[in-house]
Enzyme design. Structure first.
Site, PDB file in Angstrom:
ATOM      1  N   MET A 189       0.614  -1.362   0.046  1.00 50.28           N
ATOM      2  CA  MET A 189      -0.058   0.206  -0.069  1.00 50.28           C
ATOM      3  C   MET A 189       1.177   1.610   0.168  1.00 50.28           C
ATOM      4  O   MET A 189       2.105   1.267   1.204  1.00 50.28           O
ATOM      5  CB  MET A 189      -0.920  -0.088   1.174  1.00 50.28           C
ATOM      6  N   THR A 190       0.647   1.614  -1.013  1.00 49.48           N
ATOM      7  CA  THR A 190       1.770   3.190  -1.305  1.00 49.48           C
ATOM      8  C   THR A 190       0.554   4.157  -1.662  1.00 49.48           C
ATOM      9  O   THR A 190      -0.023   4.172  -2.090  1.00 49.48           O
ATOM     10  CB  THR A 190       2.502   3.389  -1.948  1.00 49.48           C
ATOM     11  N   VAL A 191       1.001   5.411  -1.041  1.00 50.16           N
ATOM     12  CA  VAL A 191       0.388   6.866  -1.337  1.00 50.16           C
ATOM     13  C   VAL A 191       1.423   8.346  -1.795  1.00 50.16           C
ATOM     14  O   VAL A 191       2.015   7.889  -1.005  1.00 50.16           O
ATOM     15  CB  VAL A 191      -0.259   7.823  -0.301  1.00 50.16           C
ATOM     16  N   ARG A 211      -2.011  12.180   3.694  1.00 50.83           N
ATOM     17  CA  ARG A 211      -2.493  13.203   4.605  1.00 50.83           C
ATOM     18  C   ARG A 211      -3.070  13.862   4.342  1.00 50.83           C
ATOM     19  O   ARG A 211      -3.878  14.985   4.521  1.00 50.83           O
ATOM     20  CB  ARG A 211      -0.909  14.200   5.636  1.00 50.83           C
ATOM     21  N   GLY A 230      -5.959  11.958   4.071  1.00 51.38           N
ATOM     22  CA  GLY A 230      -7.173  10.598   3.662  1.00 51.38           C
ATOM     23  C   GLY A 230      -6.910  10.180   2.982  1.00 51.38           C
ATOM     24  O   GLY A 230      -7.894   8.755   3.114  1.00 51.38           O
ATOM     25  N   ILE A 231      -5.815   9.245   2.071  1.00 52.95           N
ATOM     26  CA  ILE A 231      -6.311   8.393   0.449  1.00 52.95           C
ATOM     27  C   ILE A 231      -6.336   7.682   0.775  1.00 52.95           C
ATOM     28  O   ILE A 231      -6.589   5.987   0.972  1.00 52.95           O
ATOM     29  CB  ILE A 231      -5.680   9.500  -0.506  1.00 52.95           C
ATOM     30  N   GLY A 232      -4.859   7.359   2.610  1.00 54.90           N
ATOM     31  CA  GLY A 232      -4.934   5.804   2.470  1.00 54.90           C
ATOM     32  C   GLY A 232      -5.609   5.640   3.250  1.00 54.90           C
ATOM     33  O   GLY A 232      -6.077   3.630   2.605  1.00 54.90           O
ATOM     34  N   ASP A 243       7.921   1.943  11.242  1.00 56.50           N
ATOM     35  CA  ASP A 243       6.571   2.455  10.257  1.00 56.50           C
ATOM     36  C   ASP A 243       5.883   2.726  11.323  1.00 56.50           C
ATOM     37  O   ASP A 243       4.535   2.359  11.792  1.00 56.50           O
ATOM     38  CB  ASP A 243       6.454   1.621   9.268  1.00 56.50           C
ATOM     39  N   TYR A 248      -3.046   2.177  10.448  1.00 59.78           N
ATOM     40  CA  TYR A 248      -3.710   0.319  10.927  1.00 59.78           C
ATOM     41  C   TYR A 248      -4.406   0.501  12.037  1.00 59.78           C
ATOM     42  O   TYR A 248      -6.012  -0.344  11.710  1.00 59.78           O
ATOM     43  CB  TYR A 248      -2.527  -0.310  10.702  1.00 59.78           C
TER      44      TYR A 248
HETATM   45  C1  LIG Z   1       0.877   4.742   5.117  1.00 58.13           C
HETATM   46  C2  LIG Z   1      -0.077   5.360   3.965  1.00 58.13           C
HETATM   47  C3  LIG Z   1       0.100   4.451   3.029  1.00 58.13           C
HETATM   48  C4  LIG Z   1      -0.293   6.782   5.032  1.00 58.13           C
HETATM   49  O1  LIG Z   1      -1.584   7.571   3.564  1.00 58.13           O
HETATM   50  P1  LIG Z   1      -1.976   8.332   3.669  1.00 58.13           P
HETATM   51  O2  LIG Z   1      -3.413   9.110   2.293  1.00 58.13           O
HETATM   52  O3  LIG Z   1      -0.909   9.407   4.085  1.00 58.13           O
HETATM   53  O4  LIG Z   1      -2.850   8.796   4.913  1.00 58.13           O
HETATM   54  P2  LIG Z   1      -4.338   8.895   6.100  1.00 58.13           P
HETATM   55  O5  LIG Z   1      -4.431  10.677   5.717  1.00 58.13           O
HETATM   56  O6  LIG Z   1      -5.049   8.552   5.228  1.00 58.13           O
HETATM   57  O7  LIG Z   1      -3.726   9.184   7.533  1.00 58.13           O
HETATM   58  C5  LIG Z   1      -4.590   8.179   7.799  1.00 58.13           C
HETATM   59  C6  LIG Z   1      -4.046   8.085   9.403  1.00 58.13           C
HETATM   60  O8  LIG Z   1      -2.824   7.357   9.081  1.00 58.13           O
HETATM   61  C7  LIG Z   1      -1.938   8.057  10.096  1.00 58.13           C
HETATM   62  N1  LIG Z   1      -0.963   8.813   9.472  1.00 58.13           N
HETATM   63  C8  LIG Z   1      -0.785   8.600   8.016  1.00 58.13           C
HETATM   64  N2  LIG Z   1       0.347   9.114   8.067  1.00 58.13           N
HETATM   65  C9  LIG Z   1       1.189   9.798   9.116  1.00 58.13           C
HETATM   66  C10 LIG Z   1       2.544   9.837  10.004  1.00 58.13           C
HETATM   67  N3  LIG Z   1       3.351   9.941   8.580  1.00 58.13           N
HETATM   68  N4  LIG Z   1       2.869   9.743  10.887  1.00 58.13           N
HETATM   69  C11 LIG Z   1       1.736   9.827  11.677  1.00 58.13           C
HETATM   70  N5  LIG Z   1       0.321   9.272  11.376  1.00 58.13           N
HETATM   71  C12 LIG Z   1      -0.018   9.111  10.460  1.00 58.13           C
HETATM   72  C13 LIG Z   1      -2.390   8.993  11.429  1.00 58.13           C
HETATM   73  O9  LIG Z   1      -3.579   8.567  12.665  1.00 58.13           O
HETATM   74  C14 LIG Z   1      -3.859   9.891   9.702  1.00 58.13           C
HETATM   75  O10 LIG Z   1      -5.190  10.302  10.254  1.00 58.13           O
HETATM   76  P3  LIG Z   1      -4.947  11.584  10.425  1.00 58.13           P
HETATM   77  O11 LIG Z   1      -4.448  12.487   9.305  1.00 58.13           O
HETATM   78  O12 LIG Z   1      -6.452  12.242  10.404  1.00 58.13           O
HETATM   79  O13 LIG Z   1      -3.812  12.068  11.291  1.00 58.13           O
HETATM   80  C15 LIG Z   1       1.651   6.653   3.509  1.00 58.13           C
HETATM   81  O14 LIG Z   1       2.000   7.235   4.656  1.00 58.13           O
HETATM   82  C16 LIG Z   1       2.574   6.120   2.722  1.00 58.13           C
HETATM   83  O15 LIG Z   1       2.389   5.681   1.152  1.00 58.13           O
HETATM   84  N6  LIG Z   1       3.623   5.750   3.465  1.00 58.13           N
HETATM   85  C17 LIG Z   1       4.665   5.184   2.413  1.00 58.13           C
HETATM   86  C18 LIG Z   1       4.264   3.678   2.257  1.00 58.13           C
HETATM   87  C19 LIG Z   1       4.475   3.151   3.095  1.00 58.13           C
HETATM   88  O16 LIG Z   1       4.670   3.385   4.475  1.00 58.13           O
HETATM   89  N7  LIG Z   1       3.341   2.268   3.271  1.00 58.13           N
HETATM   90  C20 LIG Z   1       2.624   1.618   4.238  1.00 58.13           C
HETATM   91  C21 LIG Z   1       3.877  -0.172   4.587  1.00 58.13           C
HETATM   92  S1  LIG Z   1       2.982  -1.033   6.007  1.00 58.13           S
END
Ligand SMILES: CC(C)(COP(=O)(O)OP(=O)(O)OC[C@H]1O[C@@H](n2cnc3c(N)ncnc32)[C@H](O)[C@@H]1OP(=O)(O)O)[C@@H](O)C(=O)NCCC(=O)NCCS
Length: 196
Positions: free
Chosen positions: A97-99, A105, A107-109, A137, A144
């Protein structure tokens, strides 16, 4: 993922892999070759495994590929070389999973994870979904945990001897599927046709 999304998805996965391994972005281009082989192989496993993509659109523009995630539904879709701690091979599993970095940040994830769960609910009667999350991470771990996943098992320190990061195996029990819960207006499959 449709054929037109193959290229942008491979680029996104390569950038994400380079980032999580602290490689320079120059390596992302090299990685693309390997990732392409992986993605082509995984796409051949439909309907036992699927890759989802999300498009981010602002205004009238065409939009850009914003995120991807992979779901395997059963043992036939499971990865040949699964990470530790081992997840049950016959259970739904979410990975890769990646954004896109600039779109994080928003809400896409969270939405992507929900889309994976909705698809699993419609495809399977098994309610447990598994995924892995590295201990370092903390952002994904928070996402999650907020989404209802909890730790089942964690790699022992011995995994460090194989130069791998320690990971949690996490699990969530999905709520029973209520017919009106999701928009299934395009889905003509009767519940009895669903994969077991
Ligand atoms: C993990 C990932 C998919 C999250 O995607 P995203 O679109 O940024 O996530 P969201 O905006 O939907 O965040 C949902 C919640 O997750 C948490 N969260 C996500 N990224 C975070 C960060 N960098 N630090 C702290 N909390 C985080 C927060 O609680 C967030 O809620 P909030 O924004 O209301 O505080 C993205 O950071 C990513 O692609 N990371 C690199 C790849 C990776 O690590 N994948 C997961 C492998 S296990």
């Amino acid at each position: 993922m449709g054929p037109q999304e193959l290229g942008p998805t491979i680029t996104l996965l390569a950038e994400s892999f380079a980032e999580s391994s602290w490689m320079s972005s120059g390596y992302a281009k090299l990685l693309e070759f390997l990732i392409k082989q992986y993605v082509v192989e995984r796409r051949s496993l439909v309907p036992h495994a699927v890759m989802l993509v999300g498009v981010y659109k602002e205004g009238e523009g065409e939009g850009e590929l914003a995120c991807t995630a992979e779901v395997s539904f059963d043992a036939r879709g499971a990865n040949k070389d699964p990470p530790t701690p081992a997840a049950p091979r016959n259970c739904p599993y979410v990975c890769n999973m990646t954004v896109k970095k600039k779109l994080r940040r928003k809400g896409i994830g969270r939405q992507l994870l929900r889309a994976c769960e909705e698809l699993i609910s419609q495809m399977k009667t098994i309610r447990k979904v598994y995924l892995h999350c590295r201990l370092i991470d903390t952002g994904p771990f928070e996402m999650y945990t907020k989404a209802g996943y909890s730790i089942v098992q964690t790699d022992s320190m011995l995994i460090l001897l194989s130069f791998q990061r320690r990971k949690h195996l996490m699990c969530k029990e999905l709520p029973p599927l209520v017919d009106s819960q999701f928009d299934t207006s395009d889905d003509e499959a009767a519940p009895s046709d669903r994969d077991q």
